[in-house]
Design a protein around this motif. Structure first.
Motif, PDB file in Angstrom:
ATOM      1  N   ASP A 195      36.246  38.823  -3.564  1.00 27.07           N
ATOM      2  CA  ASP A 195      37.549  38.171  -3.741  1.00 27.07           C
ATOM      3  C   ASP A 195      37.648  36.997  -2.781  1.00 27.07           C
ATOM      4  N   ARG A 196      37.842  35.806  -3.313  1.00 29.08           N
ATOM      5  CA  ARG A 196      37.943  34.594  -2.494  1.00 29.08           C
ATOM      6  C   ARG A 196      39.330  33.946  -2.621  1.00 29.08           C
ATOM      7  N   THR A 197      40.322  34.761  -2.921  1.00 29.48           N
ATOM      8  CA  THR A 197      41.692  34.262  -3.014  1.00 29.48           C
ATOM      9  C   THR A 197      42.229  33.913  -1.624  1.00 29.48           C
ATOM     10  N   MET A 198      42.922  32.813  -1.516  1.00 31.75           N
ATOM     11  CA  MET A 198      43.677  32.482  -0.313  1.00 31.75           C
ATOM     12  C   MET A 198      45.091  32.103  -0.746  1.00 31.75           C
ATOM     13  N   LEU A 199      46.057  32.759  -0.148  1.00 34.31           N
ATOM     14  CA  LEU A 199      47.452  32.450  -0.442  1.00 34.31           C
ATOM     15  C   LEU A 199      48.007  31.521   0.630  1.00 34.31           C
TER      16      LEU A 199
END
Length: 338
Positions: free
Chosen positions: A166-170
């Motif tokens: 997972d490479r999500t950044m919020l």
């Protein structure tokens, strides 16, 4: 010269300190990046997510489905461990408002590839500027006070999720305490007062790093907060000038410190003076409306704030100013009837 004229003169003599306060306010939140990234992840959210696949999936769902406009909340225990990460209605208490969702896997290098380590705090700070800053300002349509209580920050997925790809950044907005811990707030950022203010009775110190922090009044500090003033009630038609703010606050804050201490004579005997903040046009346009009235002391040699210990509530005898017990002020002649 009347006592209030004297206080106005002191305010003018120490106006240079307003710049220091503004700089301190804008620096308070720098450095609170990656609540769940790097070393912090292992100790907090990542630790909470590593027990089982089912628990990981349940914990990840609020993060992986969050998008612009989502509000996120979590619990933090005394050891700094994060739990109960969830999405919540923005009208209720939450710790983070999502402004944008970024996929680091499409970053134009292999930096965040399959076997990449989580970015460290320094790299997260860079990503904040590269990816979050502009997107967040666009999200709030420019209504953001850079000297206010909110800061732009990224959060990364738990370490377990990062290891699984997972490479999500919020990217989003938060308000933190002096230790960088995200604090609960209610309402969307564009709808609330963004002013960086303290509650009455709080003492605030300016450190060597020029950061303004709330401290125990028994510790050295420069300001003791006595009240909060919402300037929009006095100036409902638009941005007031600094001169107009000062004219209004000169009377309002002098009365506030007298009420706080128990009268004009108590203020005189304290040897302290009223002090107040003011809002620059950029802060007003960004969404700040309130300032603090405070007590302070001027070092006559340096023309800067003195270091105070103790609360003025307990009288002059309980204070030290620049390390010394303040001397009694000169005896005043009795007031005469006109």
């Amino acid at each position: 010269m009347s006592s209030r004229q004297t206080f106005r003169a002191l305010r003018s003599a120490t106006a240079v300190n307003t710049v220091l306060i503004a700089a301190a306010a804008s620096a308070v939140f720098v450095g609170s990046y990656g609540l769940f990234g790097g070393e912090t992840t292992t100790k907090t959210h990542g630790a909470a997510a590593a027990s089982s696949s089912a628990e990981v999936a349940a914990e990840l769902a609020p993060f992986t489905t969050a998008d612009a406009g989502s509000c996120l909340n979590w619990d933090i225990d005394a050891q700094g461990k994060v739990s109960n990460f969830s999405q919540t209605d923005c009208s209720t208490e939450h710790r983070f408002e999502v402004a944008a969702r970024e996929d680091l896997s499409v970053y134009p290098t292999s930096e965040f590839g399959e076997n990449a380590q989580m970015p460290n705090q320094e790299r997260q700070a860079q990503l904040r500027e590269e990816l979050c800053h502009g997107a967040t300002l666009a999200y709030v349509d420019g209504r953001f006070d850079p000297a206010g209580k909110f800061s732009i920050a990224p959060i990364l997925p738990p370490a377990e999720a990062w290891a699984q790809g997972d490479r999500t950044m919020l990217c989003g907005l938060q308000t933190t305490d002096e230790k960088g811990v995200a604090q609960p707030f209610s309402g969307r950022v564009v709808e609330v007062d963004q002013a960086n203010i303290a509650e009455p009775g709080a003492c605030r110190a300016i450190g060597d790093d020029q950061v303004l922090r709330t401290v125990d009044c028994a510790e050295p500090h420069q300001l003791e907060t006595v009240s909060i003033v919402d300037l929009s009630q006095q100036f409902p038609q638009g941005t007031p000038s600094i001169d107009d703010q000062n004219k209004f606050l000169s009377e309002r804050c002098t009365q506030a410190v007298e009420d706080y201490l128990g009268g004009e004579e108590a203020l005189y005997q304290s040897t302290l003076q009223p002090y107040w903040g003011s809002l620059a046009e950029s802060s007003w346009n960004g969404g700040s409306r309130s300032v603090n009235c405070s007590l302070m002391h001027v070092n006559r040699q340096t023309k800067t704030f003195s270091a105070i210990t103790g609360s003025a509530k307990n009288g002059r005898e309980s204070l030290t100013i620049d390390g010394a017990t303040p001397a009694a002020p000169p005896t005043r002649n009795p007031l005469r009837n006109p």
